[in-house]
Design a protein around this motif. Structure first.
Motif, PDB file in Angstrom:
ATOM      1  N   TRP A 181      21.100  51.706  31.211  1.00 57.40           N
ATOM      2  CA  TRP A 181      22.560  51.717  31.307  1.00 57.40           C
ATOM      3  C   TRP A 181      23.044  53.054  31.854  1.00 57.40           C
ATOM      4  O   TRP A 181      23.908  53.123  32.717  1.00 57.40           O
ATOM      5  CB  TRP A 181      23.187  51.434  29.940  1.00 57.40           C
ATOM      6  N   LEU A 182      22.449  54.146  31.364  1.00 55.20           N
ATOM      7  CA  LEU A 182      22.784  55.488  31.846  1.00 55.20           C
ATOM      8  C   LEU A 182      21.530  56.130  32.423  1.00 55.20           C
ATOM      9  O   LEU A 182      20.429  55.916  31.911  1.00 55.20           O
ATOM     10  CB  LEU A 182      23.314  56.358  30.698  1.00 55.20           C
ATOM     11  N   PRO A 183      21.658  56.929  33.480  1.00 56.07           N
ATOM     12  CA  PRO A 183      20.490  57.644  34.005  1.00 56.07           C
ATOM     13  C   PRO A 183      19.915  58.595  32.953  1.00 56.07           C
ATOM     14  O   PRO A 183      20.642  59.137  32.120  1.00 56.07           O
ATOM     15  CB  PRO A 183      21.056  58.418  35.202  1.00 56.07           C
ATOM     16  N   PRO A 205      12.266  50.543  40.819  1.00 58.80           N
ATOM     17  CA  PRO A 205      12.772  50.012  42.088  1.00 58.80           C
ATOM     18  C   PRO A 205      14.031  50.751  42.526  1.00 58.80           C
ATOM     19  O   PRO A 205      14.594  51.552  41.763  1.00 58.80           O
ATOM     20  CB  PRO A 205      13.080  48.556  41.744  1.00 58.80           C
ATOM     21  N   PRO A 206      14.515  50.483  43.724  1.00 54.44           N
ATOM     22  CA  PRO A 206      15.736  51.164  44.192  1.00 54.44           C
ATOM     23  C   PRO A 206      16.947  50.900  43.308  1.00 54.44           C
ATOM     24  O   PRO A 206      17.862  51.731  43.270  1.00 54.44           O
ATOM     25  CB  PRO A 206      15.939  50.575  45.593  1.00 54.44           C
ATOM     26  N   ALA A 207      16.971  49.783  42.577  1.00 56.78           N
ATOM     27  CA  ALA A 207      18.118  49.471  41.731  1.00 56.78           C
ATOM     28  C   ALA A 207      18.120  50.246  40.412  1.00 56.78           C
ATOM     29  O   ALA A 207      19.126  50.230  39.697  1.00 56.78           O
ATOM     30  CB  ALA A 207      18.146  47.976  41.430  1.00 56.78           C
ATOM     31  N   ALA A 208      17.019  50.928  40.079  1.00 54.90           N
ATOM     32  CA  ALA A 208      16.942  51.636  38.802  1.00 54.90           C
ATOM     33  C   ALA A 208      17.968  52.771  38.745  1.00 54.90           C
ATOM     34  O   ALA A 208      18.168  53.488  39.728  1.00 54.90           O
ATOM     35  CB  ALA A 208      15.535  52.183  38.590  1.00 54.90           C
ATOM     36  N   LYS A 209      18.577  52.938  37.572  1.00 53.50           N
ATOM     37  CA  LYS A 209      19.558  54.016  37.412  1.00 53.50           C
ATOM     38  C   LYS A 209      18.876  55.394  37.501  1.00 53.50           C
ATOM     39  O   LYS A 209      19.448  56.341  38.026  1.00 53.50           O
ATOM     40  CB  LYS A 209      20.262  53.882  36.062  1.00 53.50           C
ATOM     41  N   THR A 210      17.662  55.493  36.944  1.00 57.72           N
ATOM     42  CA  THR A 210      16.913  56.755  36.986  1.00 57.72           C
ATOM     43  C   THR A 210      15.890  56.665  38.102  1.00 57.72           C
ATOM     44  O   THR A 210      14.917  55.913  38.018  1.00 57.72           O
ATOM     45  CB  THR A 210      16.204  57.013  35.647  1.00 57.72           C
ATOM     46  N   GLN A 211      16.104  57.404  39.164  1.00 60.06           N
ATOM     47  CA  GLN A 211      15.196  57.410  40.301  1.00 60.06           C
ATOM     48  C   GLN A 211      14.205  58.568  40.171  1.00 60.06           C
ATOM     49  O   GLN A 211      14.610  59.725  40.014  1.00 60.06           O
ATOM     50  CB  GLN A 211      15.982  57.516  41.605  1.00 60.06           C
ATOM     51  N   LEU A 212      12.922  58.258  40.228  1.00 57.41           N
ATOM     52  CA  LEU A 212      11.870  59.245  40.035  1.00 57.41           C
ATOM     53  C   LEU A 212      11.258  59.632  41.373  1.00 57.41           C
ATOM     54  O   LEU A 212      10.885  58.768  42.162  1.00 57.41           O
ATOM     55  CB  LEU A 212      10.784  58.680  39.121  1.00 57.41           C
TER      56      LEU A 212
END
Length: 309
Positions: free
Chosen positions: A115-117, A144-151
């Motif tokens: 819900w929150l990064p 994936p690209p839709a994830a709120k937290t991008q690693l």
């Protein structure tokens, strides 16, 4: 079954897709028919509850029934299986992980709470607690690209070092420089899974496999194509070129019209016509009309007949 290590995690894996009735229930009889096809198709293994499996729509009772069915069918057939325990709520995810671990899959797939990064510290803390809940079953992280937290590659290396139970990742991948960065340090031990329609070129760069949208189109065709990547890489790249042309011309326009990824994956399965799944996705998402399928099938047969044979 035997828990996987990073070198074990490879190949083409097929998703369980949810056949949905007009009343928005899962049709488990049709799901069993599809599972019978998957376990006999030659794919490396079967997995549940990725985006294509509409994990975000499942009740906990449906989650348990699905996993008991998949574990029983795959176990009887000797086909490796991974169970997805993802949920936007970290607390619900932990419960799903514990119940999935009791079925002893090859690995458990998870996302970070969504819900929150998360900060970098929070991402590590989340993965550590998920690993403890998994009771010795290894984890695969979806980012994936839709994830709120991008690693990024540094974040993935940090996770791999802090959480030895993490054996693989599903990511968009990248260019040769991205794969080179991934090979350095702790991240180099993670199995990298990329999109199915980029697997032929991804293997050349260092990918290990795919949780495959091509297996949605036709699981047996995806398995044959994977074998071709080793037997005749040049021909496999040609298939990828034609497949991506089909996606660009016929699937991407559906995405631009607002159809979600599960709707597109079910449309691919309807095009392949290998199981009675249908194109319907669960509320509140919009389904691609069944009437669109015949023309799409003709286009796919013209572009990649070897995948649909």
């Amino acid at each position: 079954m035997q828990a996987f290590t990073p070198p074990d995690l490879k190949g083409v894996w097929a998703s369980t897709l949810l056949p949905v009735t007009d009343s928005d229930d899962i049709d488990f009889a049709r799901l069993e028919t599809a599972l019978d096809v998957l376990v006999g198709s030659g794919v490396t293994g079967v997995y549940t509850n990725g985006s294509a499996g509409e994990f975000h729509t499942l009740t906990e009772d449906e989650y348990d029934r699905l996993h008991e069915l998949v574990a029983a069918r795959c176990g009887a057939a000797g086909v490796p299986f991974q169970l997805g325990a993802s949920h936007p709520s970290g607390q619900i995810c932990l419960g799903r992980i514990r119940r999935a671990a009791a079925l002893r899959p090859a690995a458990i797939q998870v996302i970070l709470p969504d819900w929150l990064p998360l900060s970098r510290h929070e991402a590590v803390a989340a993965a550590e607690r998920m690993a403890r809940a998994a009771d010795g079953v290894p984890l695969v992280l979806y980012n994936p690209p839709a994830a709120k937290t991008q690693l990024d590659t540094d974040d993935l290396a940090r996770l791999a070092e802090a959480v030895p139970a993490l054996i693989g990742i599903k990511v968009p991948g990248g260019d040769a420089a991205w794969f080179e960065r991934m090979r350095g340090g702790a991240a180099g031990r993670l199995a990298i899974f990329v999109a199915g329609h980029t697997l032929a070129s991804g293997l050349m760069l260092g990918a290990s496999g795919s949780y495959s949208n091509v297996a949605c189109l036709n699981p047996a065709g995806a398995a044959r194509w994977y074998a071709q990547m080793f037997d005749d890489p040049e021909a496999a790249i040609d298939v990828q070129r034609r497949l991506q042309g089909f996606f660009d011309a016929h699937i991407a326009p559906l995405a631009r019209r607002g159809y979600c990824d599960p709707a597109l994956d079910k449309t691919l399965a309807a095009i392949g016509d290998w199981a009675p799944t249908g194109t319907r996705v669960r509320w509140p998402y919009r389904s691609v009309p069944e009437a669109a399928v015949p023309a799409l099938r003709r286009a796919a047969e013209a572009a990649v007949p070897e995948l649909l044979a």
